[in-house]
Write a protein that holds these residues in place. Structure first.
Motif, PDB file in Angstrom:
ATOM      1  N   SER A   6       0.832  -1.213   0.000  1.00  0.00           N
ATOM      2  CA  SER A   6       0.000   0.000   0.000  1.00  0.00           C
ATOM      3  C   SER A   6       0.864   1.259   0.000  1.00  0.00           C
ATOM      4  O   SER A   6       0.482   2.270  -0.600  1.00  0.00           O
ATOM      5  CB  SER A   6      -0.950   0.006   1.197  1.00  0.00           C
TER       6      SER A   6
ATOM      7  N   VAL B 105      -6.039  13.095  -2.552  1.00  0.00           N
ATOM      8  CA  VAL B 105      -6.582  12.690  -1.245  1.00  0.00           C
ATOM      9  C   VAL B 105      -7.570  11.534  -1.423  1.00  0.00           C
ATOM     10  O   VAL B 105      -7.561  10.573  -0.649  1.00  0.00           O
ATOM     11  CB  VAL B 105      -7.240  13.899  -0.534  1.00  0.00           C
ATOM     12  N   ALA B 106      -8.408  11.607  -2.446  1.00  0.00           N
ATOM     13  CA  ALA B 106      -9.367  10.529  -2.695  1.00  0.00           C
ATOM     14  C   ALA B 106      -8.643   9.229  -3.011  1.00  0.00           C
ATOM     15  O   ALA B 106      -9.033   8.159  -2.532  1.00  0.00           O
ATOM     16  CB  ALA B 106     -10.305  10.922  -3.832  1.00  0.00           C
TER      17      ALA B 106
ATOM     18  N   ALA C 250      -6.134   3.466   1.477  1.00  0.00           N
ATOM     19  CA  ALA C 250      -6.144   3.167   2.914  1.00  0.00           C
ATOM     20  C   ALA C 250      -7.238   2.157   3.254  1.00  0.00           C
ATOM     21  O   ALA C 250      -7.084   1.347   4.172  1.00  0.00           O
ATOM     22  CB  ALA C 250      -6.337   4.448   3.715  1.00  0.00           C
ATOM     23  N   MET C 251      -8.322   2.186   2.485  1.00  0.00           N
ATOM     24  CA  MET C 251      -9.400   1.218   2.711  1.00  0.00           C
ATOM     25  C   MET C 251      -9.011  -0.183   2.273  1.00  0.00           C
ATOM     26  O   MET C 251      -9.603  -1.163   2.722  1.00  0.00           O
ATOM     27  CB  MET C 251     -10.659   1.669   1.963  1.00  0.00           C
TER      28      MET C 251
ATOM     29  N   LEU D 273      -5.557   8.312  -2.096  1.00  0.00           N
ATOM     30  CA  LEU D 273      -4.884   7.796  -0.896  1.00  0.00           C
ATOM     31  C   LEU D 273      -5.891   7.255   0.111  1.00  0.00           C
ATOM     32  O   LEU D 273      -5.625   6.246   0.779  1.00  0.00           O
ATOM     33  CB  LEU D 273      -4.011   8.881  -0.273  1.00  0.00           C
ATOM     34  N   THR D 274      -7.032   7.898   0.233  1.00  0.00           N
ATOM     35  CA  THR D 274      -8.074   7.406   1.140  1.00  0.00           C
ATOM     36  C   THR D 274      -8.599   6.059   0.659  1.00  0.00           C
ATOM     37  O   THR D 274      -8.829   5.142   1.451  1.00  0.00           O
ATOM     38  CB  THR D 274      -9.217   8.426   1.247  1.00  0.00           C
ATOM     39  N   THR D 275      -8.787   5.946  -0.642  1.00  0.00           N
ATOM     40  CA  THR D 275      -9.248   4.681  -1.208  1.00  0.00           C
ATOM     41  C   THR D 275      -8.230   3.575  -0.960  1.00  0.00           C
ATOM     42  O   THR D 275      -8.598   2.449  -0.601  1.00  0.00           O
ATOM     43  CB  THR D 275      -9.516   4.846  -2.714  1.00  0.00           C
TER      44      THR D 275
END
Length: 166
Positions: A112, A134-135, A141-142, A137-139
């Motif tokens: 990741s 940001v979207a 992280a999930m 990296l957030t995705t």
């Protein structure tokens, strides 16, 4: 949950920007391949540790009733050295097994991290904005949490397969 979360996360990346999808796909696929490749040696390590523990238990069960006779015949030191050597071998096998398991558990975090770096590189190279980065990296992280669970499942499954085979 991984069978839903990971494809959905990749679909989200594709909707954001197809290049983000392709950037993240390689490292995450490498995590799956790494878990698959390391699972065979992990199974062998589980089996080795299990058999060495069983041999130590058998030797202890043999010697325990003869403890007084061993002490009287002067063989106590020899037998204790043999048991100590067996215990060291078990410790070495345990460290080897845990090292393989820790490597498998570390693969999702490494994958990741590489996927995140590649997604940031794509964002910079394509001139995408901060919201897209940001979207992405957030995705990603999930995706890490289910990958960690899959790595843990691989370890537990190998232990189960060895134990059920015995």
């Amino acid at each position: 949950s991984a069978s839903i979360t990971i494809p959905t996360a990749f679909l989200t990346l594709y909707i954001l920007e197809p290049s983000l999808f392709w950037a993240a796909l390689g490292p995450v696929a490498a995590v799956f391949v790494g878990i698959w490749i390391l699972s065979n040696p992990l199974g062998a390590a589980h089996a080795d540790l299990r058999s060495q523990r069983a041999r130590l238990a058998a030797e202890m069960a043999e010697r325990l009733p003869q403890g007084i006779a061993l002490r009287r015949s002067g063989r106590m030191k020899v037998e204790l050295k043999a048991l100590t050597a067996r215990s060291r071998a078990i410790a070495k096998a345990g460290v080897h097994r845990e090292g393989l398991a820790a490597t498998i558990r570390a693969l999702p975090d490494a994958g990741s991290g590489v996927a995140g770096a590649l997604c940031l590189w794509v964002c910079i190279r394509m001139g995408l904005g901060v919201p897209e980065a940001v979207a992405a990296l957030t995705t990603l992280a999930m995706v890490v949490w289910p990958l960690r669970h899959l790595a843990d499942v691989a370890d537990r499954r190998r232990a189960y397969v060895v134990a059920s085979g015995k």
